[in-house]
Design a protein around this motif. Structure first.
Motif, short mmCIF file in Angstrom:
data_model
loop_
_atom_site.label_atom_id
_atom_site.label_comp_id
_atom_site.label_asym_id
_atom_site.label_seq_id
_atom_site.Cartn_x
_atom_site.Cartn_y
_atom_site.Cartn_z
N TRP A 1 19.07 10.75 -16.77
CA TRP A 1 19.57 10.49 -18.13
C TRP A 1 19.35 9.02 -18.45
CZ3 TRP A 1 24.61 8.29 -19.73
CH2 TRP A 1 24.81 8.38 -21.12
N TYR B 1 27.41 18.27 -22.35
CA TYR B 1 27.17 17.44 -21.17
C TYR B 1 27.86 16.09 -21.33
CZ TYR B 1 23.55 20.73 -19.80
OH TYR B 1 22.86 21.86 -19.44
N LYS C 1 12.82 10.64 -17.43
CA LYS C 1 13.28 11.92 -17.99
C LYS C 1 12.65 13.09 -17.24
CE LYS C 1 14.50 10.49 -22.66
NZ LYS C 1 14.16 10.58 -24.09
N ARG D 1 22.34 8.07 -12.84
CA ARG D 1 21.85 8.34 -14.21
C ARG D 1 21.64 9.85 -14.38
NH1 ARG D 1 16.87 4.48 -15.09
NH2 ARG D 1 16.23 5.63 -13.27
N GLU D 2 22.76 10.57 -14.31
CA GLU D 2 22.71 12.02 -14.43
C GLU D 2 23.71 12.48 -15.45
OE1 GLU D 2 23.62 13.58 -10.59
OE2 GLU D 2 22.07 12.43 -9.58
N LEU D 3 23.50 13.71 -15.92
CA LEU D 3 24.48 14.34 -16.80
C LEU D 3 25.14 15.46 -16.01
CD1 LEU D 3 22.39 14.62 -20.11
CD2 LEU D 3 24.25 13.03 -19.62
N PRO E 1 24.88 11.93 -25.11
CA PRO E 1 24.53 13.07 -24.26
C PRO E 1 24.41 14.35 -25.10
CG PRO E 1 26.55 11.99 -23.48
CD PRO E 1 26.18 11.37 -24.77
N PRO F 1 28.03 12.00 -19.29
CA PRO F 1 27.43 11.16 -18.24
C PRO F 1 28.21 11.35 -16.93
CG PRO F 1 27.86 9.88 -20.23
CD PRO F 1 28.51 11.22 -20.42
#
Length: 186
Positions: free
Chosen positions: A161, A170, A156, A179-181, A166, A172
């Motif tokens: 993410w 936001y 984090k 692993r991002e938003l 979420p 995914p």
């Protein structure tokens, strides 16, 4: 407990319900091993009770299991002298819960045997050994949980993410390997 006749109840548990619909499953294998162990103790007066206490698809992290509750009711009613399990963790995975169970068993003059681990709480050495082993098992679970929390916190901090719902606004990233938003443009 009378040496002439020790009434033995077999308790089995499996955390998931996977494979429980098969003709022979993990609960059956545990039961057969326990039944064979009881039969090997016939000379000590051990007798297997006909009732089955099987909790399939239920975690050992709770004592709220139907078969375990029925077993405890039968123990309290004086119908069981010995609880036989394949391994200790089939009865519980919590040291605190294990301590509660042992206290209840002792109050009812009932002992506990783990077939695969050769422990028997009818002796003080058996009780000590079980408590030491459960202490190590609980320590291992706590260390694993700490590692998981540390890994999530570190991820984090890097802005990754870690799953779940979420935050509002936001979504995914469409590429599931990232692993991002991303900002929800809608």
């Amino acid at each position: 407990m009378s040496a002439a006749r020790i009434r033995c109840a077999i308790y089995t548990r499996k955390s998931t319900d996977e494979g429980l619909d098969q003709e022979s499953n993990s609960l059956d294998a545990q039961h057969e091993a326990c039944a064979a162990y009881i039969a090997s103790q016939k000379h000590e007066g051990w007798k297997r009770l006909p009732a089955r206490y099987d909790d399939g698809g239920i975690s050992g992290g709770t004592l709220e299991r139907p078969a375990l509750q029925q077993l405890m009711t039968d123990i309290d009613a004086g119908r069981v002298d010995m609880v036989v399990v394949y391994k200790i963790d089939r009865l519980t995975r919590s040291l605190a819960d294990f301590a509660k169970l042992v206290e209840k068993l002792e109050a009812a003059n009932c002992s506990f045997v783990s077939v695969a681990q050769a422990f028997n709480t009818s002796s003080s050495m058996g009780r000590l050994t079980l408590n030491v082993l459960l202490s190590f098992a609980q320590f291992e679970r706590e260390v694993t949980a700490e590692r998981s929390r540390d890994k999530i916190a570190a991820s984090k901090k890097k802005g990754l993410w870690m799953g779940g719902i979420p935050p509002l606004g936001y979504d995914p990233h469409p590429d599931k390997t990232r692993r991002e938003l991303v900002v929800n443009e809608v």
